[in-house]
Design a protein around this motif. Structure first.
Motif, PDB file in Angstrom:
ATOM      1  N   LEU A  37       0.670  -1.228  -0.109  1.00 37.64           N
ATOM      2  CA  LEU A  37       0.108  -0.084  -0.012  1.00 37.64           C
ATOM      3  C   LEU A  37       0.907   1.499   0.061  1.00 37.64           C
ATOM      4  CD1 LEU A  37      -2.945   0.865   0.265  1.00 37.64           C
ATOM      5  CD2 LEU A  37      -2.470   1.265   2.563  1.00 37.64           C
ATOM      6  N   ILE A  38       0.781   1.941  -1.007  1.00 35.36           N
ATOM      7  CA  ILE A  38       1.900   2.947  -1.230  1.00 35.36           C
ATOM      8  C   ILE A  38       0.885   4.436  -1.293  1.00 35.36           C
ATOM      9  CG2 ILE A  38       3.449   4.280  -2.688  1.00 35.36           C
ATOM     10  CD1 ILE A  38       4.435   1.645  -1.793  1.00 35.36           C
ATOM     11  N   LEU A  96       8.155   0.997  -3.197  1.00 38.01           N
ATOM     12  CA  LEU A  96       7.959   2.432  -2.960  1.00 38.01           C
ATOM     13  C   LEU A  96       9.245   2.966  -4.026  1.00 38.01           C
ATOM     14  CD1 LEU A  96       7.285   4.989  -1.629  1.00 38.01           C
ATOM     15  CD2 LEU A  96       9.387   4.592   0.099  1.00 38.01           C
ATOM     16  N   ALA A  97      10.331   2.587  -4.186  1.00 37.29           N
ATOM     17  CA  ALA A  97      11.446   3.097  -5.100  1.00 37.29           C
ATOM     18  C   ALA A  97      10.665   2.884  -6.394  1.00 37.29           C
ATOM     19  CB  ALA A  97      12.770   2.245  -4.947  1.00 37.29           C
ATOM     20  N   ALA A  98      10.086   1.835  -6.727  1.00 35.32           N
ATOM     21  CA  ALA A  98       9.507   1.537  -8.150  1.00 35.32           C
ATOM     22  C   ALA A  98       8.214   2.603  -8.425  1.00 35.32           C
ATOM     23  CB  ALA A  98       8.929   0.301  -8.175  1.00 35.32           C
ATOM     24  N   ALA A 107       4.490  12.935  -7.750  1.00 38.74           N
ATOM     25  CA  ALA A 107       3.895  12.416  -6.453  1.00 38.74           C
ATOM     26  C   ALA A 107       4.909  12.469  -5.485  1.00 38.74           C
ATOM     27  CB  ALA A 107       2.785  11.479  -6.705  1.00 38.74           C
ATOM     28  N   TRP A 108       4.540  12.730  -4.247  1.00 42.10           N
ATOM     29  CA  TRP A 108       5.074  12.509  -2.911  1.00 42.10           C
ATOM     30  C   TRP A 108       4.783  10.904  -2.570  1.00 42.10           C
ATOM     31  CZ3 TRP A 108       9.471  15.217  -1.572  1.00 42.10           C
ATOM     32  CH2 TRP A 108       9.451  16.651  -2.056  1.00 42.10           C
ATOM     33  N   CYS A 109       5.557  10.016  -2.371  1.00 41.38           N
ATOM     34  CA  CYS A 109       5.023   8.754  -2.186  1.00 41.38           C
ATOM     35  C   CYS A 109       5.575   8.180  -0.776  1.00 41.38           C
ATOM     36  CB  CYS A 109       5.517   7.838  -3.113  1.00 41.38           C
ATOM     37  SG  CYS A 109       5.174   8.266  -4.794  1.00 41.38           S
ATOM     38  N   THR A 110       4.915   7.580  -0.008  1.00 46.78           N
ATOM     39  CA  THR A 110       5.333   6.703   1.361  1.00 46.78           C
ATOM     40  C   THR A 110       4.574   5.529   1.101  1.00 46.78           C
ATOM     41  OG1 THR A 110       3.490   7.688   2.517  1.00 46.78           O
ATOM     42  CG2 THR A 110       5.475   8.904   2.786  1.00 46.78           C
TER      43      THR A 110
END
Length: 192
Positions: A37-38, A96-98, A107-110
């Motif tokens: 879940l990202i 996450l890296a992908a 987008a900012w991703c976590t």
């Protein structure tokens, strides 16, 4: 006496509810694991770039507010203005890296994968059980297939996605997983 871990001790992932599965009169409740879940927050001014990146990477059109969209085994869930969750099968690589690479600064991703407990409630009485503990209008005319909404169930925050006519995916904080399971189980018992 607790077992001592050594550097040679293998580590194993543990799900919040130990793989819980239960059946009730007209419904099945199962913990879902093996998904990443990202969380994605669109970079200011990059809405068009985000839409293009999502379409190219996952073949998904960005869903409107209150909805989710999927292609294959990837689902994009609207969670708030300019915010989405990406739900997909977990792989051995860094999701996450992908995702950061595929969204290319739009987008900012976590990574939220270990932050949530996921339950799938399915069967012809699933909606009836949810209506007892959820303030949303779950009538099919109001909460269609692929609808997504943040809500509360027994004072716990929940993200709910209607995957199919009689199937719902429920996400809540891992820290209160047992209370979340108890709330849904109790509602299922009360409709029996």
């Amino acid at each position: 006496m607790p077992e001592q871990l050594t550097s040679a001790s293998p580590l194993a992932a543990v799900t919040p509810l130990g793989g819980h599965v239960s059946t009730h009169d007209g419904a099945e409740l199962a913990e879902i694991s093996g998904l990443s879940l990202i969380s994605l927050a669109i970079t200011a001014g990059k809405e068009t770039a985000f839409e293009k990146a999502v379409k190219k990477a996952w073949k998904i059109a960005v869903p409107p507010p209150g909805m989710s969209a999927f292609a294959g085994d990837v689902r994009l869930i609207w969670t708030a203005p300019a915010q989405y969750h990406l739900l997909m099968p977990e792989t051995t690589g860094g999701m996450l890296a992908a995702t950061l690479e595929k969204t290319a600064g739009a987008a900012w991703c976590t990574d939220q994968s270990d932050s949530y407990c996921m339950l799938r409630l399915s069967g012809p009485r699933a909606r009836e059980a949810l209506e007892r503990i959820c303030p949303l209008d779950l009538h099919p005319g109001s909460f269609a297939v692929d609808a997504a909404a943040r809500t509360v169930m027994e004072h716990l925050g929940v993200l709910m996605i209607r995957e199919k006519a009689d199937r719902y995916l429920l996400l809540s904080a891992r820290s209160s997983a047992r209370s979340f399971l108890h709330a849904v189980e109790t509602s299922l018992h009360n409709i029996a």
